[in-house]
Design an enzyme around this catalytic site. Structure first.
Site, PDB file in Angstrom:
ATOM      1  N   GLU A  80       0.887  -1.172  -0.050  1.00  0.00           N
ATOM      2  CA  GLU A  80       0.052   0.129  -0.089  1.00  0.00           C
ATOM      3  C   GLU A  80       0.732   1.241   0.119  1.00  0.00           C
ATOM      4  O   GLU A  80       1.849   1.193   0.701  1.00  0.00           O
ATOM      5  CB  GLU A  80      -1.029   0.204   1.227  1.00  0.00           C
ATOM      6  CG  GLU A  80      -1.828  -1.098   1.268  1.00  0.00           C
ATOM      7  CD  GLU A  80      -2.889  -0.756   0.366  1.00  0.00           C
ATOM      8  OE1 GLU A  80      -3.389   0.376  -0.510  1.00  0.00           O
ATOM      9  OE2 GLU A  80      -4.026  -1.618   0.218  1.00  0.00           O
ATOM     10  N   CYS A  81       0.179   2.190  -0.473  1.00  0.00           N
ATOM     11  CA  CYS A  81       1.083   3.759  -0.639  1.00  0.00           C
ATOM     12  C   CYS A  81       0.896   4.396   0.606  1.00  0.00           C
ATOM     13  O   CYS A  81       1.609   5.476   0.763  1.00  0.00           O
ATOM     14  CB  CYS A  81       0.575   4.486  -1.880  1.00  0.00           C
ATOM     15  SG  CYS A  81      -0.942   4.918  -1.919  1.00  0.00           S
ATOM     16  N   GLY A  82      -0.116   3.969   1.489  1.00  0.00           N
ATOM     17  CA  GLY A  82      -0.349   4.940   2.595  1.00  0.00           C
ATOM     18  C   GLY A  82      -1.819   5.446   2.389  1.00  0.00           C
ATOM     19  O   GLY A  82      -2.281   5.795   3.844  1.00  0.00           O
TER      20      GLY A  82
END
Length: 305
Positions: A258-260
């Site tokens: 996940e990128c955040g």
């Protein structure tokens, strides 16, 4: 690589409908389980119809991947069925300043085709790649990946939610993407109280692709080169045969999924702010001529946390 989205940040026109808010009460988190049970056998379009009817200040967050494009098309069809010219669910696009040119071109094509309001948010205090690198450093995704994710994705998204008074967002996440997404439900509520709608959570990549092709939805030409999940140009690759579609998103980092945007916002914000305080104290130490920090203000500051 420097590319700029034509759309101005927060641009909207009077011909583009605003998010539906009138007479819709806020979502009650205590009903989450029963709502997901109610939507357990619903189609993606039925989930979207429920969201449009029951969630105030509803937006769609999108980076114009296949799943998001399918949702945008379905929302347009729902609006047309209701006698409207276009959907009243605006789009939020977080322009990291490192997207492929093809992605930015697609954003314009989608906005024009569906006459949908598009809100563009960028990292704090900058509008171009050069400005970002002057302010935060070059290749930050390599030198400090967590800070990079916070600056280019998390902070702009949360700023959008605050400024636009977003109460619910439609996402493009699916169970078949694996990792943290493997057990997605149609409706979620995150740690900030934001409602997340995952209308295509039970569809596979091929099902999404088939819908997009049959519906004539605009797509990213990079898909024809073998890309499946498209993010920033510097860390996106074509997945190898047998790899999950998301494995092409962060080349060389098998642990990252996940990128955040879908992680704990408060945890990421605290980590970012702590790191910034440490850097500021280290700069003060350096300015004082301390070659070795030792029991400097950095350590003293950490003890105070």
């Amino acid at each position: 690589m420097t590319v700029t989205l034509v759309a101005d940040s927060h641009a909207s026109t009077s011909s583009q409908p605003q998010p539906q808010t009138q007479s819709i009460p806020p979502f009650d988190p205590s009903t989450l389980e029963s709502v997901n049970h109610q939507l357990a056998t619903s189609t993606p379009r039925q989930i979207l119809e429920w969201a449009v009817t029951n969630l105030p200040n509803l937006y769609q967050t999108t980076a114009f991947g296949l799943t998001g494009l399918a949702a945008t098309d379905m929302l347009h069809k729902i609006a047309r069925k209701q006698g409207k010219k276009s959907s009243n669910v605006p789009l939020i696009f977080v322009d990291t300043l490192y997207h492929f040119k093809e992605t930015l071109d697609l954003a314009e094509r989608v906005r024009n085709k569906y006459n949908v309001r598009l809100e563009v948010y960028r990292p704090p205090g900058v509008q171009t790649t050069q400005e970002f690198e002057d302010k935060y450093g070059k290749q930050l995704w390599i030198t400090d990946e967590d800070t990079y994710d916070y600056l280019v994705k998390v902070e702009p998204a949360r700023r959008a939610y605050s400024e636009l008074n977003v109460q619910a967002v439609i996402t493009g996440r699916r169970q078949s993407q694996g990792a943290d997404r493997a057990h997605l439900q149609p409706i979620e509520v995150d740690s900030t109280g934001l409602v997340k709608v995952n209308p295509l959570c039970r569809w596979t990549f091929d099902e999404v692709k088939d819908y997009v092709e049959m519906a004539g939805v605009p797509t990213n030409p990079l898909l024809e080169e073998g890309y499946k999940s498209i993010g920033d140009w510097h860390s996106t690759k074509v997945p190898l045969e047998g790899e999950n579609e998301r494995e092409g998103r962060w080349a060389g980092n098998k642990e990252k999924t996940e990128c955040g945007l879908h992680k704990d916002y408060f945890q990421m914000k605290r980590a970012f702010e702590k790191k910034r305080r440490e850097e500021e104290r280290a700069e003060l130490d350096k300015a004082r001529g301390e070659d070795e920090v030792g029991s400097s203000s950095v350590q003293l500051g950490l003890l105070a946390l």
